[in-house]
Design an enzyme around this catalytic site. Sequence first.
Site, PDB file in Angstrom:
ATOM      1  N   THR A 196       0.864  -1.179   0.000  1.00 20.60           N
ATOM      2  CA  THR A 196       0.000   0.000   0.000  1.00 20.60           C
ATOM      3  C   THR A 196       0.902   1.231   0.000  1.00 20.60           C
ATOM      4  O   THR A 196       1.638   1.467   0.954  1.00 20.60           O
ATOM      5  CB  THR A 196      -0.913   0.023   1.237  1.00 20.60           C
ATOM      6  OG1 THR A 196      -1.745  -1.137   1.225  1.00 20.60           O
ATOM      7  CG2 THR A 196      -1.791   1.269   1.240  1.00 20.60           C
ATOM      8  N   LYS A 254       0.289   4.761   8.688  1.00 17.88           N
ATOM      9  CA  LYS A 254       0.917   4.998   7.383  1.00 17.88           C
ATOM     10  C   LYS A 254      -0.132   5.061   6.284  1.00 17.88           C
ATOM     11  O   LYS A 254      -0.152   5.988   5.454  1.00 17.88           O
ATOM     12  CB  LYS A 254       1.934   3.880   7.105  1.00 17.88           C
ATOM     13  CG  LYS A 254       2.682   3.995   5.782  1.00 17.88           C
ATOM     14  CD  LYS A 254       2.097   3.146   4.668  1.00 17.88           C
ATOM     15  CE  LYS A 254       2.193   1.663   4.949  1.00 17.88           C
ATOM     16  NZ  LYS A 254       1.735   0.868   3.770  1.00 17.88           N
ATOM     17  N   LYS A 286      -7.630   1.007  -2.546  1.00 19.93           N
ATOM     18  CA  LYS A 286      -7.169   0.530  -1.240  1.00 19.93           C
ATOM     19  C   LYS A 286      -7.323   1.627  -0.176  1.00 19.93           C
ATOM     20  O   LYS A 286      -7.715   1.344   0.964  1.00 19.93           O
ATOM     21  CB  LYS A 286      -5.708   0.085  -1.326  1.00 19.93           C
ATOM     22  CG  LYS A 286      -5.084  -0.329   0.009  1.00 19.93           C
ATOM     23  CD  LYS A 286      -5.794  -1.507   0.654  1.00 19.93           C
ATOM     24  CE  LYS A 286      -5.243  -1.832   2.044  1.00 19.93           C
ATOM     25  NZ  LYS A 286      -3.905  -2.418   2.003  1.00 19.93           N
TER      26      LYS A 286
END
Length: 280
Positions: free
Chosen positions: A90, A233, A165
């Site tokens: 990701t 993150k 995502k």
Amino acid sequence: MERIGFAGLGTMGLPMAGHLLAHGHAVAVWNRTPGKAGDLAAHEAPDLAALAANCRIICLCVNRSEDVRAVVAGLMPHLAPGSLIVDHSTIEPSVARDIAAQLQAAGHEFLDAPITGGSMGAQRGTLTIFCGGTEAAFQRAEPYLQAYGKTVEHVGASGQGQMMKLANQIGVAGALMGLCESLAFAQRAGLDIATTHRLLSGGAAGSWAFDNYGPKILAGDWSPGFSNKNQLKDLDYTLAAADGQPLPMTELTANLLREMLAEGRGEEATASLYEKLRDA
């Protein structure tokens, strides 16, 4: 059938590479930190150069944007013509688009293909995979991704897999906050949280988070399947990609996770946010 390289043998990557082998594919693996190959040690490449030289399709499953850039830079000089890199990490959508353009200019293909489903999904081979890139790159990769993906879908051009995502992570953060706030409220109200969890899971409050994170809260088990550090993150990437669009719940969750990291709790499971809310 092409030989598949797999770089990144962490909690997600190791079982994913194992599924490729179990499905009869020829696989070579590599990890930045040696000694992580486990049962796949016999298939370990000595370095990225060897991985690139022997595999026309290479999957990555690392952590941050800069990690993907570093691995791609290590592969680039050694790639066979017409190679395809599939990135399951990701990362920032802008970085995915940049890497795709870089590889295309060199005669290669790139598919940003981030995953969701957690460590159990990786172990069971039931991940959902969001794929961004050309239709040709998707069609080439899909038969291999089916080894560990229950749902594998092409969602648009380069970078759009990452955008999907990040949209997913907004929903994940909301469900996590709902679970943790609900059980923290119940605890402080004097309710039995095991009973609360059982009753709410079967009604309108039920969710994937209730089913999968709820038992961790009841057990006080903060061993990470997905850590606070990694969740933050992803949410930081989401807020940057939003480019000013208001995401109040995502911003609140990110700020709470930032406090958790400042308290030295970055490696704990995201369900530990329950304690943060309970003890506030």
